[in-house]
Design an enzyme around this catalytic site. Structure first.
Site, PDB file in Angstrom:
ATOM      1  N   LYS A  22       0.905  -1.349  -0.116  1.00  0.00           N
ATOM      2  CA  LYS A  22      -0.048   0.157  -0.056  1.00  0.00           C
ATOM      3  C   LYS A  22       0.816   1.116  -0.055  1.00  0.00           C
ATOM      4  O   LYS A  22       0.848   2.033  -0.916  1.00  0.00           O
ATOM      5  CB  LYS A  22      -0.889  -0.121   1.235  1.00  0.00           C
ATOM      6  N   ASN A  23       1.691   1.169   1.006  1.00  0.00           N
ATOM      7  CA  ASN A  23       2.521   2.507   0.979  1.00  0.00           C
ATOM      8  C   ASN A  23       3.642   2.731  -0.065  1.00  0.00           C
ATOM      9  O   ASN A  23       4.481   3.658   0.011  1.00  0.00           O
ATOM     10  CB  ASN A  23       3.472   2.626   2.504  1.00  0.00           C
ATOM     11  N   ARG A  93      -4.843  10.622   4.344  1.00  0.00           N
ATOM     12  CA  ARG A  93      -3.684  11.644   4.674  1.00  0.00           C
ATOM     13  C   ARG A  93      -2.774  11.536   3.336  1.00  0.00           C
ATOM     14  O   ARG A  93      -2.000  12.426   2.970  1.00  0.00           O
ATOM     15  CB  ARG A  93      -3.063  11.310   5.975  1.00  0.00           C
ATOM     16  N   CYS A 117      -4.981  12.552  13.028  1.00  0.00           N
ATOM     17  CA  CYS A 117      -5.465  10.962  12.900  1.00  0.00           C
ATOM     18  C   CYS A 117      -5.380  10.569  14.287  1.00  0.00           C
ATOM     19  O   CYS A 117      -4.742  11.132  15.253  1.00  0.00           O
ATOM     20  CB  CYS A 117      -5.005  10.176  11.819  1.00  0.00           C
ATOM     21  N   ARG A 122       0.416  14.292  13.075  1.00  0.00           N
ATOM     22  CA  ARG A 122       0.715  14.243  11.738  1.00  0.00           C
ATOM     23  C   ARG A 122       0.945  15.370  10.687  1.00  0.00           C
ATOM     24  O   ARG A 122       0.372  15.681   9.665  1.00  0.00           O
ATOM     25  CB  ARG A 122      -0.339  13.372  10.873  1.00  0.00           C
ATOM     26  N   ASP A 306       4.666   0.530  12.183  1.00  0.00           N
ATOM     27  CA  ASP A 306       3.382  -0.112  11.651  1.00  0.00           C
ATOM     28  C   ASP A 306       3.265  -1.664  11.972  1.00  0.00           C
ATOM     29  O   ASP A 306       2.390  -2.325  11.655  1.00  0.00           O
ATOM     30  CB  ASP A 306       3.439  -0.165  10.009  1.00  0.00           C
ATOM     31  N   VAL A 328       7.922   6.993  17.109  1.00  0.00           N
ATOM     32  CA  VAL A 328       7.928   7.649  15.772  1.00  0.00           C
ATOM     33  C   VAL A 328       6.458   8.437  15.993  1.00  0.00           C
ATOM     34  O   VAL A 328       6.630   9.539  15.736  1.00  0.00           O
ATOM     35  CB  VAL A 328       7.639   6.423  14.881  1.00  0.00           C
ATOM     36  N   ARG A 398      -8.779  -0.339   4.742  1.00  0.00           N
ATOM     37  CA  ARG A 398      -7.690   0.517   4.152  1.00  0.00           C
ATOM     38  C   ARG A 398      -6.433  -0.070   3.679  1.00  0.00           C
ATOM     39  O   ARG A 398      -5.643   0.337   2.922  1.00  0.00           O
ATOM     40  CB  ARG A 398      -7.574   1.734   5.087  1.00  0.00           C
TER      41      ARG A 398
HETATM   42  C1  EPZ Z   1       4.253   6.838   6.565  1.00  0.00           C
HETATM   43  O1  EPZ Z   1       3.620   8.044   7.203  1.00  0.00           O
HETATM   44  C2  EPZ Z   1       3.337   5.712   6.266  1.00  0.00           C
HETATM   45  N1  EPZ Z   1       2.179   6.074   5.348  1.00  0.00           N
HETATM   46  C3  EPZ Z   1       2.796   5.276   7.710  1.00  0.00           C
HETATM   47  O2  EPZ Z   1       2.003   4.367   7.513  1.00  0.00           O
HETATM   48  C4  EPZ Z   1       3.915   4.915   8.686  1.00  0.00           C
HETATM   49  O3  EPZ Z   1       3.420   4.764   9.910  1.00  0.00           O
HETATM   50  C5  EPZ Z   1       4.969   6.250   8.781  1.00  0.00           C
HETATM   51  O4  EPZ Z   1       5.186   6.490   7.554  1.00  0.00           O
HETATM   52  C6  EPZ Z   1       6.092   5.684   9.286  1.00  0.00           C
HETATM   53  O5  EPZ Z   1       6.867   4.625   8.832  1.00  0.00           O
HETATM   54  C7  EPZ Z   1       2.492   6.087   4.097  1.00  0.00           C
HETATM   55  O6  EPZ Z   1       3.550   5.814   3.669  1.00  0.00           O
HETATM   56  C8  EPZ Z   1       1.338   6.364   3.350  1.00  0.00           C
HETATM   57  P1  EPZ Z   1       6.304  10.358   8.572  1.00  0.00           P
HETATM   58  P2  EPZ Z   1       4.179   9.512   7.211  1.00  0.00           P
HETATM   59  O7  EPZ Z   1       6.131  11.439   7.839  1.00  0.00           O
HETATM   60  O8  EPZ Z   1       5.041   9.721   5.844  1.00  0.00           O
HETATM   61  C9  EPZ Z   1       6.738  13.587  11.830  1.00  0.00           C
HETATM   62  C10 EPZ Z   1       0.212   2.683   7.849  1.00  0.00           C
HETATM   63  O9  EPZ Z   1      -0.414   2.297   8.614  1.00  0.00           O
HETATM   64  N2  EPZ Z   1       6.519  14.561  10.849  1.00  0.00           N
HETATM   65  O10 EPZ Z   1       7.449   9.253   8.039  1.00  0.00           O
HETATM   66  O11 EPZ Z   1       2.854  10.334   7.377  1.00  0.00           O
HETATM   67  C11 EPZ Z   1       5.373  12.679  12.255  1.00  0.00           C
HETATM   68  O12 EPZ Z   1       4.551  13.601  12.999  1.00  0.00           O
HETATM   69  C12 EPZ Z   1       0.629   4.254   7.990  1.00  0.00           C
HETATM   70  O13 EPZ Z   1       0.088   2.449   6.408  1.00  0.00           O
HETATM   71  C13 EPZ Z   1       6.700  15.850  11.364  1.00  0.00           C
HETATM   72  O14 EPZ Z   1       6.837  16.285  12.358  1.00  0.00           O
HETATM   73  O15 EPZ Z   1       5.003   9.536   8.429  1.00  0.00           O
HETATM   74  C14 EPZ Z   1       5.855  11.534  12.975  1.00  0.00           C
HETATM   75  O16 EPZ Z   1       6.084  11.762  14.331  1.00  0.00           O
HETATM   76  C15 EPZ Z   1       0.239   4.850   9.123  1.00  0.00           C
HETATM   77  N3  EPZ Z   1       6.438  16.804  10.047  1.00  0.00           N
HETATM   78  C16 EPZ Z   1       7.129  11.423  12.063  1.00  0.00           C
HETATM   79  O17 EPZ Z   1       7.846  12.537  11.636  1.00  0.00           O
HETATM   80  C17 EPZ Z   1       6.265  16.372   9.007  1.00  0.00           C
HETATM   81  O18 EPZ Z   1       6.478  17.261   7.705  1.00  0.00           O
HETATM   82  C18 EPZ Z   1       7.271  10.355  11.109  1.00  0.00           C
HETATM   83  O19 EPZ Z   1       6.137  10.468  10.112  1.00  0.00           O
HETATM   84  C19 EPZ Z   1       6.298  15.051   8.613  1.00  0.00           C
HETATM   85  C20 EPZ Z   1       6.325  14.057   9.609  1.00  0.00           C
END
Ligand code: EPZ
Length: 418
Positions: A22-23, A93, A117, A122, A306, A328, A398
């Site tokens: 998916k990702n 998202r 969420c 996020r 995840d 995370v 999802r």
């Molecule tokens: C991706 O989300 C995945 N989704 C998530 O999977 C996964 O849990 C996550 O990466 C971590 O591995 C997709 O790939 C579609 P991040 P993402 O930006 O990119 C902070 C699932 O279950 N952050 O790596 O949104 C954030 O708050 C989903 O399939 C900022 O502060 O996660 C978090 O604490 C859930 N500012 C950390 O970084 C930003 O601009 C990691 O988030 C962006 C992120």
């Protein structure tokens, strides 16, 4: 609202096929906006989030066709709408992933701010900061991100935090920027690497994907191409944990053992016997109860967040005391409250869950709150005594293709009820 009714206690046995990730599918579908010629993508998982993304692309005027084997053909030669409306973004998202491609190719994008969420705020500040560094004017007002740039230029960006979609968004934007972009402290997830492979197939010039420093040389335009999405490592890990919790023996085909080594290591620590092939993994628990393990989630290649909920469920019925530390996301223990209703002995201290395994969880009606938490509850139901009813399973749909069918293939007593 659909529910899953699960009668626990059946050791899983048999063979299933793992779907595309998916990702990886989501950023790759967003990346088709960069292509001036048709793109064919195979091994696309049949998931709600994929359907939402295809709808979003179609609303923009992109031509999308799917054949019966789930190959998706996308033609983004003409894109008339450059906006991702709230009603779609609020359900997914990952719609934020159209931001970089739209600004890079068309010079403008309106993308609704994805709300928080269940698992955290996020924010997308790193996505916005990166685009600004590349010369985009970005206003964030009344719930929308409005970005525009005559042509983006290369930049040297160091991420404060490792962000998967932030890395993906800016890597896509940089493919058409004027000059060289360096992304430091970039995400190393296999899905980032798969996206880079897809973009290079269109003619992008990318080096270092999969490492923490990615260098992109911008080009004037990207053509078309084809790509097969890599297997879903989280779906793979989820079914392996299901077999470990039920003392079963399963074989997972069309997967890749090299992209979830941290998870495989923890399953071995729990007592699982693993056989690995090029594109298959076999787990044999030999009827044993898993041993408790200690987990600390971190960016790839460390243990994935995840898979955290699934290992909480396993520790809840394992032999011994296991700790699960979530580094995370700030609020990713929603599943713990539901596991406690099933008798789990879990104490939370800050971002650590201390779990004392009990021999048998007891069935209870539970409610899913986010995608991976719901998977953890399904696993708990498979191992619990009695019938567990998991509500709000739209979260499950999802991220997991036909979860009850795949589990039924492994002998689970599970069915979807309205
Ligand atoms: C991706 O989300 C995945 N989704 C998530 O999977 C996964 O849990 C996550 O990466 C971590 O591995 C997709 O790939 C579609 P991040 P993402 O930006 O990119 C902070 C699932 O279950 N952050 O790596 O949104 C954030 O708050 C989903 O399939 C900022 O502060 O996660 C978090 O604490 C859930 N500012 C950390 O970084 C930003 O601009 C990691 O988030 C962006 C992120």
């Amino acid at each position: 609202m659909d529910k899953l009714l699960i009668e626990g206690g059946v050791p899983l046995a048999g063979t299933i096929t793992i779907s595309g990730a998916k990702n990886a599918a989501l950023p790759i579908l967003a990346g088709t906006l960069l292509a001036t010629r048709p793109v064919t993508i195979s091994n696309v998982p049949h998931l709600k989030d994929v359907a939402t993304t295809l709808t979003l692309l179609q609303k923009m005027g992109v031509i999308v066709t799917m054949d019966d084997r789930l190959n998706v053909e996308v033609n983004a030669a003409e894109v008339r709408e450059r906006r991702a409306p709230y009603e779609l973004v609020k359900t997914m998202r990952a719609s934020i992933l159209v931001l970089g491609p739209l600004v890079a190719r068309f010079g403008e994008a309106y993308v609704s701010l994805p709300g928080g969420c269940a698992i955290g705020a996020r924010p997308v500040n790193l996505h916005v900061d990166g685009l600004r560094a590349m010369g985009a004017a970005v206003d964030v007002e009344n719930g929308f991100i409005h970005a525009r740039a005559k042509r983006l230029h290369g930049a040297h960006i160091v991420f404060d935090t490792v962000t998967v979609t932030g890395t993906e968004n800016l890597m896509m934007a940089a493919t058409l920027a004027d000059g060289k972009t360096v992304l430091e402290n970039a995400a190393r997830e296999p899905e980032v690497t798969d996206l880079a492979r897809f973009l290079m197939g269109l003619g992008a010039r990318i080096q270092g994907a999969g490492t923490s420093t990615i260098v992109i040389e911008g080009v004037d335009a990207l053509g078309g191409g084809e790509h097969r999405v890599l297997p879903d490592r989280i779906e793979t890990g989820t079914y392996l944990v299901a077999a470990a919790m039920t003392g079963g023996k399963v074989k997972l085909n069309k997967t890749d053992p090299n992209i979830l080594e941290a998870v495989l290591g923890k399953l071995r620590e729990a007592g699982a016997n693993l056989q690995l092939g090029d594109d298959w993994i076999e787990l044999d628990m030999q009827g044993k109860r898993p041993r408790a393990v200690n987990i600390r989630t971190l960016p790839y290649p460390a243990f994935p967040t995840d898979m955290q909920a699934q290992f909480c469920a396993m520790n809840a019925m394992a032999d011994g005391v296991g700790t699960v530390t979530e580094t995370v996301f700030e609020n990713r223990f929603q599943h713990v409250l539901e596991l406690q209703r099933m008798g789990a002995d879990i104490r939370i201290e800050h971002n650590m869950a201390i779990i004392t395994g009990i021999p048998r969880l007891t069935a209870a009606p539970v409610m899913a709150t986010d995608l991976r938490a719901s998977a953890g509850l399904v696993l708990a139901g498979l191992a619990a005594e009695g019938e567990t009813l998991v509500d709000r399973i739209y979260h499950v749909d999802r991220g997991y293709e036909r979860i009850e069918e795949k589990l039924q293939q492994l002998g689970a007593r599970i069915r979807r009820v309205p």
